[in-house]
Design an enzyme around this catalytic site. Structure first.
Site, PDB file in Angstrom:
ATOM      1  N   LYS A   1       0.853  -1.174  -0.128  1.00 12.18           N
ATOM      2  CA  LYS A   1      -0.164  -0.028  -0.039  1.00 12.18           C
ATOM      3  C   LYS A   1       0.807   1.229  -0.071  1.00 12.18           C
ATOM      4  CE  LYS A   1      -1.945   2.826   1.993  1.00 12.18           C
ATOM      5  NZ  LYS A   1      -1.642   4.418   1.600  1.00 12.18           N
TER       6      LYS A   1
ATOM      7  N   GLY B   1       6.830   4.973   8.579  1.00 11.90           N
ATOM      8  CA  GLY B   1       6.062   6.365   8.345  1.00 11.90           C
ATOM      9  C   GLY B   1       6.107   7.135   9.638  1.00 11.90           C
ATOM     10  N   SER B   2       4.894   7.541   9.866  1.00 16.85           N
ATOM     11  CA  SER B   2       4.937   8.603  11.252  1.00 16.85           C
ATOM     12  C   SER B   2       4.747   7.562  12.407  1.00 16.85           C
ATOM     13  CB  SER B   2       3.770   9.639  11.148  1.00 16.85           C
ATOM     14  OG  SER B   2       2.468   8.827  10.971  1.00 16.85           O
TER      15      SER B   2
ATOM     16  N   GLY C   1       2.411   4.465  13.140  1.00 17.87           N
ATOM     17  CA  GLY C   1       3.110   3.259  13.801  1.00 17.87           C
ATOM     18  C   GLY C   1       2.232   2.614  14.704  1.00 17.87           C
TER      19      GLY C   1
ATOM     20  N   GLU D   1       9.500   1.351  10.950  1.00 19.31           N
ATOM     21  CA  GLU D   1      10.448   2.137  10.673  1.00 19.31           C
ATOM     22  C   GLU D   1       9.956   3.665  10.725  1.00 19.31           C
ATOM     23  OE1 GLU D   1      13.615   1.527   9.734  1.00 19.31           O
ATOM     24  OE2 GLU D   1      13.688  -0.424   9.040  1.00 19.31           O
TER      25      GLU D   1
ATOM     26  N   CYS E   1      13.759  10.421   6.890  1.00 20.40           N
ATOM     27  CA  CYS E   1      13.456  10.041   8.302  1.00 20.40           C
ATOM     28  C   CYS E   1      14.885   9.961   9.027  1.00 20.40           C
ATOM     29  CB  CYS E   1      13.282   8.498   8.360  1.00 20.40           C
ATOM     30  SG  CYS E   1      13.900   7.366   7.643  1.00 20.40           S
TER      31      CYS E   1
ATOM     32  N   GLU F   1      10.212  15.919  15.580  1.00 22.74           N
ATOM     33  CA  GLU F   1      10.746  15.790  14.263  1.00 22.74           C
ATOM     34  C   GLU F   1       9.760  16.942  13.319  1.00 22.74           C
ATOM     35  OE1 GLU F   1       8.981  12.430  11.900  1.00 22.74           O
ATOM     36  OE2 GLU F   1      11.233  12.077  11.193  1.00 22.74           O
TER      37      GLU F   1
HETATM   38  P1  NAD Z   1       2.072   8.685   7.579  1.00 24.32           P
HETATM   39  O1  NAD Z   1       2.396   7.680   8.778  1.00 24.32           O
HETATM   40  O2  NAD Z   1       1.174   9.580   7.624  1.00 24.32           O
HETATM   41  O3  NAD Z   1       1.891   7.741   6.462  1.00 24.32           O
HETATM   42  C1  NAD Z   1       3.040   6.534   5.903  1.00 24.32           C
HETATM   43  C2  NAD Z   1       1.921   5.456   5.054  1.00 24.32           C
HETATM   44  O4  NAD Z   1       0.810   5.004   6.196  1.00 24.32           O
HETATM   45  C3  NAD Z   1       1.065   6.026   4.028  1.00 24.32           C
HETATM   46  O5  NAD Z   1       1.072   5.063   3.056  1.00 24.32           O
HETATM   47  C4  NAD Z   1      -0.252   6.134   4.588  1.00 24.32           C
HETATM   48  O6  NAD Z   1      -1.283   6.123   3.716  1.00 24.32           O
HETATM   49  C5  NAD Z   1      -0.233   4.992   5.545  1.00 24.32           C
HETATM   50  N1  NAD Z   1      -1.347   5.051   6.791  1.00 24.32           N
HETATM   51  C6  NAD Z   1      -1.966   6.217   7.300  1.00 24.32           C
HETATM   52  N2  NAD Z   1      -2.717   6.088   8.239  1.00 24.32           N
HETATM   53  C7  NAD Z   1      -2.831   4.599   8.347  1.00 24.32           C
HETATM   54  C8  NAD Z   1      -3.605   3.857   8.832  1.00 24.32           C
HETATM   55  N3  NAD Z   1      -4.444   4.089   9.898  1.00 24.32           N
HETATM   56  N4  NAD Z   1      -3.366   2.450   8.986  1.00 24.32           N
HETATM   57  C9  NAD Z   1      -2.569   1.989   8.043  1.00 24.32           C
HETATM   58  N5  NAD Z   1      -1.830   2.708   7.059  1.00 24.32           N
HETATM   59  C10 NAD Z   1      -1.992   4.096   7.356  1.00 24.32           C
HETATM   60  O7  NAD Z   1       3.668   9.206   7.412  1.00 24.32           O
HETATM   61  P2  NAD Z   1       4.036  10.282   6.468  1.00 24.32           P
HETATM   62  O8  NAD Z   1       3.858  11.463   7.134  1.00 24.32           O
HETATM   63  O9  NAD Z   1       3.569  10.111   5.210  1.00 24.32           O
HETATM   64  O10 NAD Z   1       5.610   9.978   6.414  1.00 24.32           O
HETATM   65  C11 NAD Z   1       6.390  10.681   7.152  1.00 24.32           C
HETATM   66  C12 NAD Z   1       6.939   9.891   8.421  1.00 24.32           C
HETATM   67  O11 NAD Z   1       7.746   8.818   7.949  1.00 24.32           O
HETATM   68  C13 NAD Z   1       8.105  10.676   9.297  1.00 24.32           C
HETATM   69  O12 NAD Z   1       7.635  10.529  10.492  1.00 24.32           O
HETATM   70  C14 NAD Z   1       9.570  10.082   8.765  1.00 24.32           C
HETATM   71  O13 NAD Z   1      10.192  10.107   9.871  1.00 24.32           O
HETATM   72  C15 NAD Z   1       8.796   8.650   8.588  1.00 24.32           C
HETATM   73  N6  NAD Z   1       9.624   7.978   7.856  1.00 24.32           N
HETATM   74  C16 NAD Z   1      10.565   6.979   8.068  1.00 24.32           C
HETATM   75  C17 NAD Z   1      11.542   6.010   7.603  1.00 24.32           C
HETATM   76  C18 NAD Z   1      12.368   5.190   8.142  1.00 24.32           C
HETATM   77  O14 NAD Z   1      12.931   4.182   7.464  1.00 24.32           O
HETATM   78  N7  NAD Z   1      12.351   4.996   9.578  1.00 24.32           N
HETATM   79  C19 NAD Z   1      11.733   6.343   6.179  1.00 24.32           C
HETATM   80  C20 NAD Z   1      10.608   7.364   5.617  1.00 24.32           C
HETATM   81  C21 NAD Z   1       9.956   8.021   6.464  1.00 24.32           C
END
Ligand code: NAD
Length: 481
Positions: A177, A230-231, A235, A252, A286, A383
Site C-alpha cells: 500500500k 511512516g510516522s 506506527g 521504521e 527519516c 521531528e
Molecule cells: P504517515 O504515517 O502519515 O503515512 C505513511 C503511510 O501510512 C502512508 O502510506 C499512509 O497512507 C499510511 N497510513 C496512514 N494511516 C494509516 C492507518 N491508519 N493504517 C495503515 N496505514 C496508514 O507518514 P508520512 O507523514 O506520510 O511520512 C512521514 C513519516 O515517515 C515521518 O515521521 C518519517 O520520519 C517517517 N519515515 C521513516 C522512515 C524510516 O525508514 N525510519 C523512512 C521514511 C519516512
C-alpha cells in the site's frame, strides 16, 4: 511525464484492474500545486482480493520456485529498473518534488536493492545444532507467507526496494500500500515486476488512503507480517492492529538525529555532510540530521561556515535540480512554518533562498538554520520533517551524550572526531540504530542494516538482516537413536 501504465488501476494477481469502488484520488505535483493525474482509491475489497491473490501465489507457481529462481527474477527486475532510469527518475522527481539528481540516486538505489537481494536469495542458510546423542537438529528459514507493506511518500523507490526486495527474496508474497501523496513509482515497480516475469500474485499493489486501504491491510487476518514506514502516530495504530492478529511488525519511524562535532573534528570534511543531511529531500527524510551538536570551542566557526553554506542554498522546482525542492504538500508546508514560528527572529542564523520564479502554487520553504535554543525546546526535540536544522553547543563528551540521547527518538547519530578512543566510546553510548563515524549516511548503505530504537521504531530493514526479519525460523529435531 506520462506513465506507460494506467495509474488509476490497482495491480492484483498479475493484472491491472479498476479498484472495487471505481473511484480515484488526485495526485499533485508539489513543485506547482497542479494535479498531474489520478490514482485508484483502493479499499478493503481490493486489499482482500490482493491478499487472496498473494495466498494463491504461495500455493502455486511462486511458492514452487527455488531460492535461486527467485533471485534471478529480482536480478532481472533490477535490470529493468536500470533500463527505465530516466522515466523513473522524472516520475519520482515530479511526484515527490525532489530535485532530479536526488531522484536519480533513488533509482540507482532501487536497482541496487534488487541486485543485492537477488544475489542474496539463495545464500540464507540455517544451522545444525549440537544436541543429545540420537538427534540431528537443524533450522530452516521459511517465508512468513503474505506480507503487508505500507510505505510513505518521501522515498518510495528506496523504501520499496529495501522492504519488497527482501520479502520477495525470502519467498513471501507481498501486498504493497503506497502513500496517497506519491505512488507513481510504486505502480511502475509493479509493472516492471510483471515484465520481469514474477508469477501472478507474488507482488500486488493497492494505492488508497491510509485509513481505508492501509488500515484494511494491517487488520487483514491473512497477512502474516507487517512492514510499516511512516510516522509515529500511524506506527502505533499499525502495531496495535498487528497485536490484534498476533503478527510480527517492523516499524521504521521518524527521528531527530544528531551529528556531534568535537573540537578535534575535520570540519572541512564534515561541513557538506552537516548541511546536506539536513536539507536533502527538503529535510523530509527519516534519517535527516536535524540537530548539529558542536563542542563550544568550535561553535562560532561551525556556525559561521554552516550559515555561509545555507545562504548559498537555492530552492525551486524539482526539475530545475537545485539544492532543495518543494515540500510534499500545503499541509506539510503549514506544519513546517508553524514550527518555524516558534523561533525568535534573533535565533534564525541563516536561510536559503526560494527562487523568485519558483511556481507560486509550489510548497516552498527556505532552508533555515537556527541557534541559541535550549536542547529541550520543541524545535530541538520534535521531528519537523522540513529543511530546518538546530545548532546546539556542548561542553564535553558527557554533555554531548546527554544532549544527543535526550529525545524520544533513536534512529541515526554521527560523530566527527579524530580521537579513535572517543569514536569507539560514543559508538557504544549513542542511542541509535546506526552510528556513523566521520561520515553520515554511508551513501545510502543498501547493505547496512537500518532501523531505530525508541520512537524511531523497531526491527531492521536493509542489508542481510532484513532477510532474517522477512522469514520465520523453524527448528527441526530428528530422532534416529
Ligand atoms: P504517515 O504515517 O502519515 O503515512 C505513511 C503511510 O501510512 C502512508 O502510506 C499512509 O497512507 C499510511 N497510513 C496512514 N494511516 C494509516 C492507518 N491508519 N493504517 C495503515 N496505514 C496508514 O507518514 P508520512 O507523514 O506520510 O511520512 C512521514 C513519516 O515517515 C515521518 O515521521 C518519517 O520520519 C517517517 N519515515 C521513516 C522512515 C524510516 O525508514 N525510519 C523512512 C521514511 C519516512
Amino acid at each position: 511525464m506520462t506513465p506507460w501504465f494506467d495509474p488509476t488501476q490497482v495491480f492484483i494477481g498479475g493484472r491491472w484492474q479498476p479498484c472495487a469502488g471505481g473511484t480515484t484520488l488526485p495526485l499533485e505535483n508539489p513543485s506547482t500545486g497542479e494535479e498531474i493525474g489520478r490514482i485508484a482509491r483502493g479499499d478493503h475489497r481490493d486489499i482482500d482480493a490482493a491478499v487472496q491473490a498473494a495466498e494463491a501465489a504461495l500455493q502455486g507457481e511462486w511458492g514452487a520456485l527455488t531460492a535461486a529462481e527467485r533471485g534471478r527474477l529480482l536480478l532481472h527486475l533490477g535490470q529493468l529498473v536500470s533500463e527505465h532510469f530516466d522515466a523513473l527518475a522524472e516520475m519520482e522527481a515530479t511526484d515527490v518534488g525532489k530535485p532530479l539528481q536526488q531522484a536519480k540516486n533513488d533509482v540507482i538505489a532501487l536497482a541496487r536493492y534488487c541486485e543485492f537481494y537477488g544475489g542474496a536469495a539463495d545464500k540464507v542458510m540455517g544451522e545444525t545444532i549440537p544436541f543429545q546423542n540420537g538427534f540431528t537438529v537443524y533450522t530452516l528459514r521459511e517465508p512468513h507467507g503474505v506480507t503487508g507493506h505500507i510505505v510513505p511518500w518521501n522515498y518510495p523507490m528506496q523504501i520499496i526496494g529495501r522492504s519488497i526486495g527482501a520479502a520477495l527474496a525470502m519467498g513471501n508474497a507481498c501486498v504493497l500500500k503506497p502513500a496517497e501523496e506519491a505512488c507513481l513509482t510504486a505502480l511502475a515497480f509493479a509493472d516492471l515486476a510483471r515484465q520481469a516475469g514474477f508469477p501472478p500474485g507474488a507482488l500486488n499493489v493497492v494505492p488508497g488512503l491510509g485509513d481505508e486501504a492501509g488500515a484494511a491491510l494491517t487488520a487483514h487476518p491473512g497477512v502474516r507480517h507487517l512492514s510499516f514506514t511512516g510516522s509515529v502516530g500511524t506506527g502505533r495504530k499499525v502495531q496495535a492492529a498487528a497485536a490484534e492478529n498476533l503478527v510480527p511488525v517492523t516499524l521504521e519511524l521518524g527521528g531527530k538525529s544528531p551529528q556531534l562535532v568535537f573540537k578535534d573534528a575535520d570540519v572541512d570534511k564534515a561541513l557538506p555532510f552537516l548541511v546536506n543531511a539536513g536539507i536533502q529531500n527538503a529535510g523530509q527524510t527519516c534519517s535527516a540530521s536535524s540537530r548539529i551538536l558542536v563542542q563550544r570551542d568550535r561553535m562560532d566557526e561551525v556556525t559561521e561556515r554552516m550559515a555561509e553554506a545555507y545562504r548559498a542554498l537555492r530552492v525551486g522546482p524539482a526539475m530545475a535540480d537545485l539544492n532543495v525542492g518543494p515540500l510534499i504538500s500545503a499541509r506539510q508546508k503549514d506544519i513546517v512554518e508553524s514550527y518555524l514560528s516558534l523561533a525568535d527572529p534573533s535565533e534564525v542564523i541563516a536561510r536559503g533562498e526560494v527562487l523568485d520564479n519558483a511556481p507560486k502554487g509550489g510548497h516552498y520553504v527556505a532552508p533555515t538554520l537556527i541557534s541559541g535554543l535550549d536542547p529541550d525546546h520543541r524545535l530541538a526535540q520534535e521531528e519537523i520533517f522540513g529543511p530546518v536544522q538546530v545548532l546546539l553547543p556542548f561542553e564535553d563528551e558527557e554533555d554531548a551524550v546527554r544532549i544527543a540521547n535526550g529525545t524520544a527518538y533513536g534512529l541515526v547519530a554521527s560523530v566527527w572526531s579524530s580521537d579513535g578512543g572517543r569514536q569507539m566510546r560514543l559508538a557504544k553510548r549513542l542511542r541509535a540504530g546506526q552510528v556513523f563515524l566521520n561520515n553520515y549516511g554511508a551513501a545510502g548503505g543498501v547493505e547496512l542494516p537500518f532501523g531505530g530504537v525508541g520512537h524511531s521504531g523497531h526491527g531492521r530493514e536493509k542489508g542481510f538482516e532484513a532477510l532474517y526479519g522477512f522469514s520465520a525460523l523453524k527448528t527441526v529435531a530428528a530422532h534416529h537413536g
